[in-house]
Design a protein around this motif. Structure first.
Motif, PDB file in Angstrom:
ATOM      1  N   ALA A 160      41.327  -8.054  15.135  1.00 28.08           N
ATOM      2  CA  ALA A 160      40.011  -8.142  14.484  1.00 28.08           C
ATOM      3  C   ALA A 160      38.937  -8.451  15.524  1.00 28.08           C
ATOM      4  N   PHE A 204      40.476 -12.929  -0.929  1.00 32.44           N
ATOM      5  CA  PHE A 204      40.897 -14.318  -1.090  1.00 32.44           C
ATOM      6  C   PHE A 204      40.327 -14.766  -2.447  1.00 32.44           C
ATOM      7  N   PHE A 255      34.469 -14.430  10.643  1.00 30.02           N
ATOM      8  CA  PHE A 255      35.111 -15.555  11.334  1.00 30.02           C
ATOM      9  C   PHE A 255      35.062 -15.383  12.849  1.00 30.02           C
ATOM     10  N   LEU A 296      38.018 -23.665   5.565  1.00 32.93           N
ATOM     11  CA  LEU A 296      37.965 -22.257   5.124  1.00 32.93           C
ATOM     12  C   LEU A 296      39.154 -21.488   5.681  1.00 32.93           C
ATOM     13  N   MET A 297      39.468 -21.730   6.958  1.00 33.26           N
ATOM     14  CA  MET A 297      40.628 -21.076   7.574  1.00 33.26           C
ATOM     15  C   MET A 297      41.909 -21.455   6.836  1.00 33.26           C
ATOM     16  N   ARG A 324      42.216 -22.544   3.704  1.00 31.98           N
ATOM     17  CA  ARG A 324      42.259 -22.002   2.334  1.00 31.98           C
ATOM     18  C   ARG A 324      42.522 -20.504   2.345  1.00 31.98           C
ATOM     19  N   ALA A 325      41.953 -19.798   3.320  1.00 35.37           N
ATOM     20  CA  ALA A 325      42.211 -18.357   3.418  1.00 35.37           C
ATOM     21  C   ALA A 325      43.685 -18.103   3.756  1.00 35.37           C
ATOM     22  N   GLN A 373      45.806 -18.533   0.758  1.00 30.53           N
ATOM     23  CA  GLN A 373      45.668 -17.439  -0.216  1.00 30.53           C
ATOM     24  C   GLN A 373      46.463 -16.196   0.201  1.00 30.53           C
ATOM     25  N   ASP A 374      46.331 -15.818   1.480  1.00 32.05           N
ATOM     26  CA  ASP A 374      46.949 -14.566   1.937  1.00 32.05           C
ATOM     27  C   ASP A 374      47.074 -14.610   3.457  1.00 32.05           C
ATOM     28  N   GLU A 376      48.677 -12.755   5.596  1.00 30.32           N
ATOM     29  CA  GLU A 376      48.543 -11.489   6.327  1.00 30.32           C
ATOM     30  C   GLU A 376      47.068 -11.105   6.488  1.00 30.32           C
ATOM     31  N   MET A 377      46.297 -11.268   5.424  1.00 34.41           N
ATOM     32  CA  MET A 377      44.875 -10.911   5.505  1.00 34.41           C
ATOM     33  C   MET A 377      44.114 -11.913   6.363  1.00 34.41           C
ATOM     34  N   ALA A 378      44.536 -13.157   6.363  1.00 38.95           N
ATOM     35  CA  ALA A 378      43.897 -14.136   7.250  1.00 38.95           C
ATOM     36  C   ALA A 378      44.078 -13.707   8.708  1.00 38.95           C
ATOM     37  N   LEU A 379      45.276 -13.261   9.051  1.00 41.28           N
ATOM     38  CA  LEU A 379      45.545 -12.738  10.403  1.00 41.28           C
ATOM     39  C   LEU A 379      44.665 -11.538  10.683  1.00 41.28           C
ATOM     40  N   ALA A 380      44.538 -10.652   9.688  1.00 42.13           N
ATOM     41  CA  ALA A 380      43.782  -9.415   9.880  1.00 42.13           C
ATOM     42  C   ALA A 380      42.302  -9.675  10.127  1.00 42.13           C
ATOM     43  N   PHE A 381      41.828 -10.866   9.805  1.00 43.38           N
ATOM     44  CA  PHE A 381      40.432 -11.221  10.064  1.00 43.38           C
ATOM     45  C   PHE A 381      40.283 -12.216  11.198  1.00 43.38           C
ATOM     46  N   ILE A 412      42.011 -15.000  11.991  1.00 40.37           N
ATOM     47  CA  ILE A 412      42.361 -16.420  11.870  1.00 40.37           C
ATOM     48  C   ILE A 412      43.703 -16.648  12.573  1.00 40.37           C
ATOM     49  N   GLU A 439      48.009 -22.229 -10.096  1.00 39.50           N
ATOM     50  CA  GLU A 439      47.776 -20.923 -10.683  1.00 39.50           C
ATOM     51  C   GLU A 439      49.106 -20.200 -10.760  1.00 39.50           C
TER      52      GLU A 439
END
Lengths: 231, 308
Positions: A74, A88, A102, B186-187, B189-190, B193-194, B196-201, B203, B305
């Motif tokens: 990214a 999310f 980020f 934020l990091m 919580r992301a 949640q997910d 794989e997507m956290a890595l993709a952005f 984090i 949840e």
């Protein structure tokens, strides 16, 4: 801009991609087409390094992405809009966009630019992502990726489950990205959504590239689609 | 003493238990929620906090206030650093596989327990509270002139116990602020949640995991430092906090810090009250039964949840 060179990749021991080579150029839309299970989404995941490569390499502007950690892809300028959006959900619209930028926390201007493209998100900025409508969620997924100011955007079925007006809005944003010089790699099942968008089309079967054609050929030669997709 | 004052005393004692339990369980909730790791060694990080608090205060040889203040800051950081090291050298290497992490954390449990036994010994040792003034508590009675206050003999609490409640509340508020208002939160919580997507952005998920594991252990150790002037430090004291923390996290709901705090209040207060009027064993039995019932009728917990 983006180049895959003889990429093998898969999940654990299960190999899905076999010697996949393709190129996506700046300011062009490259469509990945194929039947279900052909390896389209796996190709995008391999580019993002969320699944490791078994062999081969991925290059971004001649710099290898395959040697980098997944979180560095990214930072290199590759934005990802996954199939099913994968927002999310418990975070607000604003927080999802903050995750999107980020890697560029100092760039506050990008939020204004993204809200200009997707004005509805500004109104919903404090709303939780999982309470948005399908179309709004898709806008947010795209906006999140654009917050990176990416050089390459990977779109995985961005019009899935959307009504025609929303589909057209997504297509317009995709055209805008092309005009801005972004290399777009687009996976799409709806042929009508990509026929007039594609600059190039890459057909995948059983994890291998079987044919690469220019966009005009897709529009002018319907036999190509019939041969590879049965449509 | 009448029933009313007795109940108030039991409630206050329960509030101290709830405060310490909320801190300990929040640490486990962080690890469980964000990393999806069942940390069976969580109770031993609690135990380590108590034992190291004794060691630091004994080493300082200074006044109780200074020794305890140093322990309050240093010990959670030491335990957090140890936990982060364990994450990077063990859990990361097994790729946070769910079954392997259970086995690995059981191994960590036994290593910590036995090393403590070999070095600290089998005895329970007290730590002097930095302050311990006894505060008489009022109750009300009906008189000919209406309702008036009186101070029943034996109805009192120490200032230290009230401070434990306040300190735990402050730390939990701080944790909430970090989770909701900071970039680190934020990091986290992301990632929860997910992944794989956290890595993709961008984090750095593995660094987040190391930090979260350390934070979880640090919170348990902090709870132990706060409680060790009330309970003595003993190498086997990690079992109850582990069991109760799991009960609280399950009742509160996976990944829900508010749920964890509320469940800790419920379990802690009932534990305190039932322990005073009946027995601590009955309190544990009832808490375990409550978890079993909840798993049948609301498996995602009070605030969790339901994941499809």
């Amino acid at each position: 801009m983006l180049k895959l060179d003889q990429v093998d990749a898969g999940y654990g021991r299960a190999q899905v991609l076999r010697s996949v080579s393709l190129e996506a150029k700046a300011g062009e839309i490259t469509c990945l087409l194929g039947r279900n299970g052909a390896g389209k989404t796996t190709t995008l995941k391999a580019i993002m390094q969320v699944i490791p490569l078994m062999s081969g390499a991925v290059y971004l502007e001649s710099s290898s992405l395959s040697e980098r950690a997944a979180q560095d892809v990214a930072r290199s300028g590759v934005g990802y809009v996954p199939q099913g959006r994968r927002l999310f959900g418990a975070l607000t619209v604003a927080e999802n966009l903050d995750v999107g930028r980020f890697t560029r926390p100092q760039d506050s201007m990008v939020l204004e630019e993204v809200f200009e493209l997707f004005p509805r998100l500004r109104e919903r900025s404090q709303q939780r992502a999982n309470t948005l409508s399908g179309g709004e969620q898709q806008m947010l997924a795209m906006a999140r990726a654009l917050c990176l100011r990416p050089k390459v955007v990977l779109l995985d079925e961005p019009t899935e489950g959307l009504q025609p007006s929303m589909m057209e809005a997504i297509r317009n944003v995709t055209r805008t990205l092309r005009e801005r010089g972004v290399a777009v790699v687009l996976v799409e099942q709806r042929i009508e959504a990509i026929l007039d968008l594609a600059d190039h089309a890459v057909f995948l079967e059983n994890g291998q590239v079987v044919e690469t054609v220019p966009g005009e050929a897709l529009r002018d030669t319907p036999q190509i689609l019939a041969r590879h997709l049965g449509v | 003493m009448d029933f009313g004052p007795y109940l108030m005393l039991a409630t206050l004692e329960g509030a101290v238990t709830a405060a310490v339990l909320a801190l300990t369980a929040s640490g486990l909730a962080l690890v469980f929620g964000i990393m999806r790791v069942v940390n069976v060694a969580h109770g031993e990080f609690f135990m380590l906090g108590a034992v190291l608090a004794w060691w630091v205060t004994d080493l300082m040889g200074a006044t109780p206030v200074l020794g305890f203040a140093i322990a309050l800051v240093v010990v959670p950081l030491m335990v957090a650093a140890l936990a982060t090291f364990a994450d990077m050298t063990i859990l990361k290497r097994i790729n946070y596989d769910p079954e392997r992490t259970i086995v690995a954390t059981i191994g960590i449990l036994y290593i910590l327990q036995q090393v403590t036994l070999m070095t600290y010994g089998p005895d329970a040792r007290p730590v002097t509270a930095p302050f311990n003034t006894r505060l008489a508590l009022p109750w009300f009675e009906r008189t000919e002139d209406g309702i008036s206050l009186y101070w029943p003999w034996g109805l009192s609490i120490t200032s230290y116990k009230l401070a434990v409640i306040g300190a735990a509340g402050g730390v939990l508020l701080g944790l909430w602020a970090v989770m909701k208002r900071s970039r680190l939160g934020l990091m986290m919580r992301a990632t929860e949640q997910d992944r794989e997507m956290a890595l993709a952005f961008g984090i750095p998920v593995e660094r987040i995991y190391a930090l979260v594991f350390g934070m979880g252990a640090g919170l348990a150790a902090l709870a132990a430092v706060l409680v060790v002037p009330i309970q003595q430090a003993h190498y086997l004291m990690g079992g109850d906090p582990l069991l109760l923390s799991f009960i609280v996290v399950i009742i509160g709901g996976l990944g829900s810090l508010p749920g964890t705090v509320l469940a800790a209040l419920l379990i802690g207060l009932s534990d305190g009250i039932i322990s005073v009027f009946f027995s601590p064993t009955l309190a544990k039995i009832l808490a375990t039964l409550l978890v079993a019932m909840l798993l049948v009728f609301r498996p995602q917990g009070m605030f969790g949840e339901r994941r499809l």
